[in-house]
Design an enzyme around this catalytic site. Sequence first.
Site, PDB file in Angstrom:
ATOM      1  N   CYS A   2       3.366  12.326 -14.462  1.00 19.43           N
ATOM      2  CA  CYS A   2       4.034  13.291 -15.310  1.00 19.43           C
ATOM      3  C   CYS A   2       3.850  14.666 -14.686  1.00 19.43           C
ATOM      4  O   CYS A   2       3.091  14.825 -13.746  1.00 19.43           O
ATOM      5  CB  CYS A   2       3.405  13.294 -16.701  1.00 19.43           C
ATOM      6  SG  CYS A   2       3.329  11.654 -17.444  1.00 19.43           S
ATOM      7  N   ARG A  27       8.771  14.574 -11.407  1.00 25.03           N
ATOM      8  CA  ARG A  27       7.556  13.797 -11.673  1.00 25.03           C
ATOM      9  C   ARG A  27       7.695  12.875 -12.891  1.00 25.03           C
ATOM     10  O   ARG A  27       6.821  12.047 -13.156  1.00 25.03           O
ATOM     11  CB  ARG A  27       6.371  14.748 -11.896  1.00 25.03           C
ATOM     12  CG  ARG A  27       6.114  15.668 -10.718  1.00 25.03           C
ATOM     13  CD  ARG A  27       4.957  16.581 -11.003  1.00 25.03           C
ATOM     14  NE  ARG A  27       3.736  15.837 -11.209  1.00 25.03           N
ATOM     15  CZ  ARG A  27       2.924  15.444 -10.257  1.00 25.03           C
ATOM     16  NH1 ARG A  27       3.186  15.745  -9.009  1.00 25.03           N
ATOM     17  NH2 ARG A  27       1.833  14.765 -10.531  1.00 25.03           N
ATOM     18  N   TRP A  70       6.661  10.629 -17.587  1.00 22.37           N
ATOM     19  CA  TRP A  70       7.071   9.327 -17.056  1.00 22.37           C
ATOM     20  C   TRP A  70       6.164   8.330 -17.751  1.00 22.37           C
ATOM     21  O   TRP A  70       4.966   8.285 -17.502  1.00 22.37           O
ATOM     22  CB  TRP A  70       6.882   9.280 -15.532  1.00 22.37           C
ATOM     23  CG  TRP A  70       7.436   8.034 -14.921  1.00 22.37           C
ATOM     24  CD1 TRP A  70       8.751   7.750 -14.710  1.00 22.37           C
ATOM     25  CD2 TRP A  70       6.700   6.903 -14.438  1.00 22.37           C
ATOM     26  NE1 TRP A  70       8.873   6.501 -14.125  1.00 22.37           N
ATOM     27  CE2 TRP A  70       7.631   5.962 -13.945  1.00 22.37           C
ATOM     28  CE3 TRP A  70       5.339   6.587 -14.366  1.00 22.37           C
ATOM     29  CZ2 TRP A  70       7.263   4.743 -13.408  1.00 22.37           C
ATOM     30  CZ3 TRP A  70       4.973   5.367 -13.828  1.00 22.37           C
ATOM     31  CH2 TRP A  70       5.926   4.459 -13.350  1.00 22.37           C
ATOM     32  N   ASN A  96      -1.625  14.365 -17.519  1.00 23.73           N
ATOM     33  CA  ASN A  96      -1.013  13.510 -16.495  1.00 23.73           C
ATOM     34  C   ASN A  96      -2.113  12.601 -15.975  1.00 23.73           C
ATOM     35  O   ASN A  96      -3.164  13.088 -15.582  1.00 23.73           O
ATOM     36  CB  ASN A  96      -0.462  14.402 -15.371  1.00 23.73           C
ATOM     37  CG  ASN A  96      -0.040  13.606 -14.146  1.00 23.73           C
ATOM     38  OD1 ASN A  96       0.433  12.487 -14.268  1.00 23.73           O
ATOM     39  ND2 ASN A  96      -0.222  14.183 -12.980  1.00 23.73           N
ATOM     40  N   GLY A  97      -1.879  11.293 -15.980  1.00 26.84           N
ATOM     41  CA  GLY A  97      -2.906  10.363 -15.502  1.00 26.84           C
ATOM     42  C   GLY A  97      -3.093   9.250 -16.507  1.00 26.84           C
ATOM     43  O   GLY A  97      -2.228   9.015 -17.364  1.00 26.84           O
ATOM     44  N   GLU A 468      14.879   0.337   4.864  1.00 28.39           N
ATOM     45  CA  GLU A 468      14.881   1.658   4.236  1.00 28.39           C
ATOM     46  C   GLU A 468      16.264   1.988   3.654  1.00 28.39           C
ATOM     47  O   GLU A 468      16.381   2.510   2.548  1.00 28.39           O
ATOM     48  CB  GLU A 468      14.428   2.709   5.266  1.00 28.39           C
ATOM     49  CG  GLU A 468      14.468   4.157   4.808  1.00 28.39           C
ATOM     50  CD  GLU A 468      13.675   4.442   3.537  1.00 28.39           C
ATOM     51  OE1 GLU A 468      12.897   3.587   3.074  1.00 28.39           O
ATOM     52  OE2 GLU A 468      13.870   5.538   2.972  1.00 28.39           O
ATOM     53  N   LYS A 472      17.223   2.782  -0.251  1.00 27.56           N
ATOM     54  CA  LYS A 472      17.950   3.984  -0.694  1.00 27.56           C
ATOM     55  C   LYS A 472      19.125   3.595  -1.592  1.00 27.56           C
ATOM     56  O   LYS A 472      19.329   4.177  -2.647  1.00 27.56           O
ATOM     57  CB  LYS A 472      18.505   4.776   0.496  1.00 27.56           C
ATOM     58  CG  LYS A 472      17.542   5.509   1.395  1.00 27.56           C
ATOM     59  CD  LYS A 472      16.747   6.601   0.751  1.00 27.56           C
ATOM     60  CE  LYS A 472      15.535   6.070   0.096  1.00 27.56           C
ATOM     61  NZ  LYS A 472      14.251   6.282   0.550  1.00 27.56           N
ATOM     62  N   GLU A 475      17.879   2.199  -5.115  1.00 30.86           N
ATOM     63  CA  GLU A 475      17.240   3.090  -6.080  1.00 30.86           C
ATOM     64  C   GLU A 475      18.164   4.189  -6.585  1.00 30.86           C
ATOM     65  O   GLU A 475      18.012   4.649  -7.707  1.00 30.86           O
ATOM     66  CB  GLU A 475      15.924   3.666  -5.550  1.00 30.86           C
ATOM     67  CG  GLU A 475      16.027   4.449  -4.299  1.00 30.86           C
ATOM     68  CD  GLU A 475      14.672   4.838  -3.708  1.00 30.86           C
ATOM     69  OE1 GLU A 475      13.669   4.815  -4.420  1.00 30.86           O
ATOM     70  OE2 GLU A 475      14.633   5.184  -2.518  1.00 30.86           O
ATOM     71  N   HIS A 491      18.818 -17.827   7.990  1.00 31.40           N
ATOM     72  CA  HIS A 491      17.801 -18.770   7.497  1.00 31.40           C
ATOM     73  C   HIS A 491      17.811 -18.878   5.970  1.00 31.40           C
ATOM     74  O   HIS A 491      16.804 -19.242   5.373  1.00 31.40           O
ATOM     75  CB  HIS A 491      16.415 -18.355   7.998  1.00 31.40           C
ATOM     76  CG  HIS A 491      16.282 -18.499   9.480  1.00 31.40           C
ATOM     77  ND1 HIS A 491      16.230 -19.724  10.113  1.00 31.40           N
ATOM     78  CD2 HIS A 491      16.242 -17.574  10.476  1.00 31.40           C
ATOM     79  CE1 HIS A 491      16.138 -19.545  11.425  1.00 31.40           C
ATOM     80  NE2 HIS A 491      16.153 -18.247  11.672  1.00 31.40           N
ATOM     81  N   LYS A 584       8.513  10.370  -8.896  1.00 28.20           N
ATOM     82  CA  LYS A 584       8.354  10.793  -7.503  1.00 28.20           C
ATOM     83  C   LYS A 584       7.087  10.222  -6.878  1.00 28.20           C
ATOM     84  O   LYS A 584       7.068   9.917  -5.693  1.00 28.20           O
ATOM     85  CB  LYS A 584       8.351  12.317  -7.431  1.00 28.20           C
ATOM     86  CG  LYS A 584       8.308  12.893  -6.036  1.00 28.20           C
ATOM     87  CD  LYS A 584       9.620  12.684  -5.320  1.00 28.20           C
ATOM     88  CE  LYS A 584       9.557  13.039  -3.858  1.00 28.20           C
ATOM     89  NZ  LYS A 584      10.506  12.299  -3.051  1.00 28.20           N
TER      90      LYS A 584
END
Length: 589
Positions: A2, A27, A70, A96-97, A468, A472, A475, A491, A584
């Site tokens: 957060c 965040r 978040w 936050n945490g 990668e 992208k 998300e 395969h 983030k």
Amino acid sequence: MCGIIGYAGNKDAPEVVLKGLKKLEYRGYDSWGIITGNFDLVKNIGKIGHIQRHDLNLRVHTLAIGHTRWSTHGGVTLENAHPHLSQDKSIAVVHNGIIENYQQLKAMLQKEGFVFVSETDTEVIPHLLQKYYKETQDFKKAFKKMLNKIDGSYAILAIQKGNRGIYFARNGSPLVLGVGKNEYFVASDVPAFLEYSNQVIFLEDNQYGTIGTEEIGKEIQIFDLKTHKKIISNIQTINWKLEEAEKGNEPHFMIKEIKEQQETIRKSVEQSSETFAKTVSMIKDARGVFLIGCGTSYHACLSASYQFAHLAKMHINVVLASEFRNYTSFLNSKSLIIAVSQSGETADVIDAIKIAKEKMVKVLSIVNVKGSTIERLSDHCINMQAGPEICVVSTKAYTAELAILSLLALTLTEKIEDARKKILENISCLPRLIEENTIKLKKLAEKIKNQKSIFIIGRDIAYPAALEGALKIKEVSYIHAEGFAGGELKHGTIALIEKGTPCIILATPETRNLIISNAMEIKARGGFIIGIDQEENNVYDETIIIPNSGCGNALILTIPLQILAYHLAVARGCDVDKPRNLAKSVTVK
Ligand code: F6R
């Protein structure tokens, strides 16, 4: 994770906090809340980006704290949004945490008659503060007692009715103080107050204190939680420019950050030769090197492992940070881990570093956010110099990480000046590449935006680029995308290729023959073939031409995929800079 911010000074605190929360929204953006010194409170579900000062039913005040969430404990509801209040409504807290022992604390408080209104772990904090204030009649003592009671990671801000000052504490979640002229800030990250001050103090774990109390000479006080001794911290000047944390003329941070990459790669490799020399000798002295990271940073590690193999003829183990604990039998005091993290806060990486440290392993890190936990846990840290990356989706940090790792791989066998020159020459094509291909990629995005899946294949260094690129696309545009090593699709996954399924082929001069064969196999099953290549080929239905950039190809290959992902997201009306469900940095295991 957060974002939190507090302000005490002469300005209109709700306005400063509102602006700060907008800068911290990367965040978390499930819900938000602000409370002022006279306990006017506003909370809301959703994003804060469009909220204006006049929308806030808050009187002007010189002190306020705020939070953008978040969610971890408890869903996205108004009750779970911060700030949280003590039962008597005299104390407000943002956090936050994670408070790991909150269930025991909650049970204890409930027995004593405290009623909880949210499902959050945070709510135990204001109730504990109320309880201890009643016992001590001293808010500082109550704050210390509360900190001694809670376990877990936190950055906490608390205010009390009638008590001028913001109480803060940090353990495992970032918190930085900003010092202005008769005004003080405390926030999760510098951009939250960079508009007003670039004079900062990065708090360490187990530090707590106050800002904004009216006692002369005590406007900022920092203490050690274990010894309770006062700490004199150095004020540092941050050289980030405000524009770096602003969108400028671009519609989204993502595209601004994609376009910044030539400059950020330059800054990342042009750091002092001493910084790199120390790193290179750590790598040379090591017996067993592990590159670790998560998500995009893991892809940078994987890509770099090819560079170490090809350029330095060196084997490096690449391990997802969350899986690192399975490798402990191979660790000893001669091992080295290179931890790669944009935020420097990722819980899985921190966990891996702690595991390594128990085995006396040396820790080298490559981190973007200054003053982060990972930086502090490391024996040596290279800062990425990518500047603030605001879009939740990582772009410029990926190329900065990879550029630094490529430089290290090259420097194992040649002079750093030559290695640096090589990288910079190889990426000098970037602005042109972006300019020449953007319209084509935008049209391509329009064409494939309604597809249910996109596949990307590459061999050698193009394989991590494929992973990668797929990440992208997933998300930011929410289209299912998968990256594969060119030889792997046949395969099993080739069963998913239908008429028109878009398949992106990443080619390099070294891998072209084989990857073209793989492209043919897909085309024969009806796939729509998009080549990202240095030349045209009959198998491609669409081609994006990129230059051959030698050892820079690993960096260059990802850029068209970043741009395509961006335009897919825009074409599908997605929230580009703040994709759903993401934050983030991921500070939970
Ligand atoms: C993807 C993305 C994530 C992060 C991952 C690690 O765009 O941003 O996959 O790369 O969560 O984060 P850091 O690098 O901060 O450790």
